[in-house]
Design a protein around this motif. Structure first.
Motif, PDB file in Angstrom:
ATOM      1  N   MET A 129       0.853  -1.175   0.000  1.00 26.44           N
ATOM      2  CA  MET A 129       0.000   0.000   0.000  1.00 26.44           C
ATOM      3  C   MET A 129       0.898   1.237   0.000  1.00 26.44           C
ATOM      4  SD  MET A 129      -3.249   0.899   2.443  1.00 26.44           S
ATOM      5  CE  MET A 129      -4.030  -0.646   2.073  1.00 26.44           C
ATOM      6  N   HIS A 130       0.467   2.248  -0.694  1.00 25.98           N
ATOM      7  CA  HIS A 130       1.216   3.496  -0.795  1.00 25.98           C
ATOM      8  C   HIS A 130       0.693   4.493   0.232  1.00 25.98           C
ATOM      9  CE1 HIS A 130       3.484   6.650  -2.812  1.00 25.98           C
ATOM     10  NE2 HIS A 130       2.439   7.417  -2.588  1.00 25.98           N
ATOM     11  N   ARG A 131       1.584   5.219   0.817  1.00 26.53           N
ATOM     12  CA  ARG A 131       1.187   6.243   1.797  1.00 26.53           C
ATOM     13  C   ARG A 131       1.383   7.615   1.162  1.00 26.53           C
ATOM     14  NH1 ARG A 131       3.955   8.414   7.113  1.00 26.53           N
ATOM     15  NH2 ARG A 131       2.071   9.141   8.149  1.00 26.53           N
ATOM     16  N   THR A 132       0.410   8.495   1.377  1.00 22.40           N
ATOM     17  CA  THR A 132       0.513   9.850   0.837  1.00 22.40           C
ATOM     18  C   THR A 132      -0.095  10.829   1.816  1.00 22.40           C
ATOM     19  OG1 THR A 132       0.153  11.192  -1.153  1.00 22.40           O
ATOM     20  CG2 THR A 132      -1.690   9.837  -0.417  1.00 22.40           C
ATOM     21  N   GLN A 133       0.165  12.084   1.574  1.00 24.29           N
ATOM     22  CA  GLN A 133      -0.370  13.134   2.434  1.00 24.29           C
ATOM     23  C   GLN A 133      -1.200  14.068   1.568  1.00 24.29           C
ATOM     24  OE1 GLN A 133       2.664  15.513   4.291  1.00 24.29           O
ATOM     25  NE2 GLN A 133       1.270  16.314   5.815  1.00 24.29           N
ATOM     26  N   ILE A 134      -2.396  14.401   2.044  1.00 23.06           N
ATOM     27  CA  ILE A 134      -3.247  15.336   1.310  1.00 23.06           C
ATOM     28  C   ILE A 134      -3.721  16.426   2.263  1.00 23.06           C
ATOM     29  CG2 ILE A 134      -4.009  13.704  -0.454  1.00 23.06           C
ATOM     30  CD1 ILE A 134      -6.534  13.239   1.117  1.00 23.06           C
ATOM     31  N   TYR A 135      -4.074  17.544   1.687  1.00 22.89           N
ATOM     32  CA  TYR A 135      -4.555  18.687   2.462  1.00 22.89           C
ATOM     33  C   TYR A 135      -6.026  18.904   2.160  1.00 22.89           C
ATOM     34  CZ  TYR A 135       0.360  19.610   3.187  1.00 22.89           C
ATOM     35  OH  TYR A 135       1.691  19.496   3.539  1.00 22.89           O
ATOM     36  N   LEU A 149     -14.429  20.671   4.585  1.00 18.37           N
ATOM     37  CA  LEU A 149     -14.439  19.399   3.877  1.00 18.37           C
ATOM     38  C   LEU A 149     -13.907  18.285   4.778  1.00 18.37           C
ATOM     39  CD1 LEU A 149     -14.846  17.675   1.356  1.00 18.37           C
ATOM     40  CD2 LEU A 149     -12.568  18.398   0.599  1.00 18.37           C
ATOM     41  N   PHE A 150     -12.835  18.566   5.491  1.00 22.73           N
ATOM     42  CA  PHE A 150     -12.267  17.564   6.395  1.00 22.73           C
ATOM     43  C   PHE A 150     -13.273  17.154   7.467  1.00 22.73           C
ATOM     44  CE2 PHE A 150      -9.824  16.344  10.194  1.00 22.73           C
ATOM     45  CZ  PHE A 150      -9.185  15.229   9.671  1.00 22.73           C
ATOM     46  N   ALA A 151     -13.979  18.121   8.017  1.00 22.95           N
ATOM     47  CA  ALA A 151     -14.979  17.817   9.043  1.00 22.95           C
ATOM     48  C   ALA A 151     -16.085  16.936   8.467  1.00 22.95           C
ATOM     49  CB  ALA A 151     -15.567  19.110   9.605  1.00 22.95           C
ATOM     50  N   ASP A 152     -16.531  17.236   7.241  1.00 23.33           N
ATOM     51  CA  ASP A 152     -17.573  16.428   6.604  1.00 23.33           C
ATOM     52  C   ASP A 152     -17.086  15.013   6.321  1.00 23.33           C
ATOM     53  OD1 ASP A 152     -19.360  18.519   6.655  1.00 23.33           O
ATOM     54  OD2 ASP A 152     -19.050  19.093   4.556  1.00 23.33           O
ATOM     55  N   VAL A 153     -15.874  14.886   5.827  1.00 23.63           N
ATOM     56  CA  VAL A 153     -15.310  13.567   5.515  1.00 23.63           C
ATOM     57  C   VAL A 153     -15.155  12.747   6.795  1.00 23.63           C
ATOM     58  CG1 VAL A 153     -13.228  12.382   4.665  1.00 23.63           C
ATOM     59  CG2 VAL A 153     -14.162  14.320   3.398  1.00 23.63           C
ATOM     60  N   LYS A 154     -14.634  13.378   7.822  1.00 24.17           N
ATOM     61  CA  LYS A 154     -14.443  12.690   9.097  1.00 24.17           C
ATOM     62  C   LYS A 154     -15.785  12.243   9.685  1.00 24.17           C
ATOM     63  CE  LYS A 154     -11.830  13.327  13.341  1.00 24.17           C
ATOM     64  NZ  LYS A 154     -11.011  14.247  14.118  1.00 24.17           N
ATOM     65  N   ARG A 155     -16.791  13.108   9.614  1.00 19.36           N
ATOM     66  CA  ARG A 155     -18.120  12.794  10.127  1.00 19.36           C
ATOM     67  C   ARG A 155     -18.719  11.612   9.365  1.00 19.36           C
ATOM     68  NH1 ARG A 155     -20.410  17.211   8.867  1.00 19.36           N
ATOM     69  NH2 ARG A 155     -19.556  18.362  10.621  1.00 19.36           N
ATOM     70  N   GLN A 156     -18.591  11.635   8.048  1.00 20.00           N
ATOM     71  CA  GLN A 156     -19.150  10.556   7.226  1.00 20.00           C
ATOM     72  C   GLN A 156     -18.442   9.231   7.518  1.00 20.00           C
ATOM     73  OE1 GLN A 156     -21.864  10.863   5.522  1.00 20.00           O
ATOM     74  NE2 GLN A 156     -21.860   8.794   4.709  1.00 20.00           N
ATOM     75  N   ALA A 157     -17.136   9.266   7.685  1.00 16.17           N
ATOM     76  CA  ALA A 157     -16.381   8.053   8.014  1.00 16.17           C
ATOM     77  C   ALA A 157     -16.858   7.489   9.351  1.00 16.17           C
ATOM     78  CB  ALA A 157     -14.884   8.354   8.056  1.00 16.17           C
ATOM     79  N   ALA A 215      -9.823   4.472   5.345  1.00 18.84           N
ATOM     80  CA  ALA A 215     -10.671   3.491   4.662  1.00 18.84           C
ATOM     81  C   ALA A 215     -11.809   4.179   3.923  1.00 18.84           C
ATOM     82  CB  ALA A 215     -11.221   2.486   5.666  1.00 18.84           C
ATOM     83  N   TYR A 216     -12.395   5.194   4.535  1.00 14.76           N
ATOM     84  CA  TYR A 216     -13.487   5.916   3.884  1.00 14.76           C
ATOM     85  C   TYR A 216     -12.998   6.618   2.618  1.00 14.76           C
ATOM     86  CZ  TYR A 216     -17.083   9.309   2.867  1.00 14.76           C
ATOM     87  OH  TYR A 216     -18.023  10.068   2.216  1.00 14.76           O
ATOM     88  N   ILE A 217     -11.853   7.266   2.702  1.00  9.97           N
ATOM     89  CA  ILE A 217     -11.307   7.967   1.531  1.00  9.97           C
ATOM     90  C   ILE A 217     -10.999   6.962   0.425  1.00  9.97           C
ATOM     91  CG2 ILE A 217      -9.342   9.309   0.670  1.00  9.97           C
ATOM     92  CD1 ILE A 217      -9.328  10.699   3.460  1.00  9.97           C
ATOM     93  N   ARG A 218     -10.373   5.822   0.764  1.00  9.49           N
ATOM     94  CA  ARG A 218     -10.079   4.801  -0.244  1.00  9.49           C
ATOM     95  C   ARG A 218     -11.352   4.296  -0.904  1.00  9.49           C
ATOM     96  NH1 ARG A 218      -6.181   3.156   3.492  1.00  9.49           N
ATOM     97  NH2 ARG A 218      -7.613   1.655   4.420  1.00  9.49           N
ATOM     98  N   LYS A 219     -12.358   3.947  -0.091  1.00 13.87           N
ATOM     99  CA  LYS A 219     -13.613   3.429  -0.637  1.00 13.87           C
ATOM    100  C   LYS A 219     -14.295   4.457  -1.541  1.00 13.87           C
ATOM    101  CE  LYS A 219     -15.079  -0.105   2.592  1.00 13.87           C
ATOM    102  NZ  LYS A 219     -15.264  -1.130   1.568  1.00 13.87           N
ATOM    103  N   THR A 220     -14.274   5.705  -1.128  1.00 17.04           N
ATOM    104  CA  THR A 220     -14.901   6.765  -1.922  1.00 17.04           C
ATOM    105  C   THR A 220     -14.181   6.944  -3.256  1.00 17.04           C
ATOM    106  OG1 THR A 220     -15.614   7.885   0.097  1.00 17.04           O
ATOM    107  CG2 THR A 220     -15.574   9.203  -1.914  1.00 17.04           C
ATOM    108  N   LEU A 221     -12.865   6.948  -3.233  1.00 14.11           N
ATOM    109  CA  LEU A 221     -12.099   7.083  -4.471  1.00 14.11           C
ATOM    110  C   LEU A 221     -12.289   5.869  -5.378  1.00 14.11           C
ATOM    111  CD1 LEU A 221      -8.808   8.684  -3.140  1.00 14.11           C
ATOM    112  CD2 LEU A 221     -10.559   9.763  -4.556  1.00 14.11           C
ATOM    113  N   GLU A 222     -12.277   4.676  -4.792  1.00 21.92           N
ATOM    114  CA  GLU A 222     -12.500   3.461  -5.588  1.00 21.92           C
ATOM    115  C   GLU A 222     -13.860   3.505  -6.275  1.00 21.92           C
ATOM    116  OE1 GLU A 222     -12.011   0.358  -2.721  1.00 21.92           O
ATOM    117  OE2 GLU A 222      -9.817   0.482  -2.771  1.00 21.92           O
TER     118      GLU A 222
END
Length: 74
Positions: free
Chosen positions: A1-7, A12-20, A29-36
């Protein structure tokens, strides 16, 4: 698995965190699933290009090798 950093923007971060959290997933995992899911949808429904705005734009113009050469070597 590749590791990366995003800003993220704060909202948006609060919404993503809440949804996860709502889905019981880690943020990663939520970000990966959403991108997939998004990439899979794009593969199923590739975006078609609409060239209708350009239709007929070269009508009534001489487009031949000779005319192009004349323009190129002016």
């Amino acid at each position: 698995m590749h590791r990366t950093q995003i800003y993220f923007e704060e909202l948006l971060f609060a919404d993503v965190k809440r949804q996860a959290n709502n889905l019981g997933l880690s943020l990663s995992a939520y970000i990966r699933k959403t991108l997939e899911k998004d990439l899979e949808e794009r593969k199923k429904n590739p975006q078609t290009l609409d060239f209708s705005d350009f239709s007929g734009m070269w009508e009534n113009r001489e487009i031949s090798q000779e005319s192009i050469r004349k323009q190129a070597w002016k």
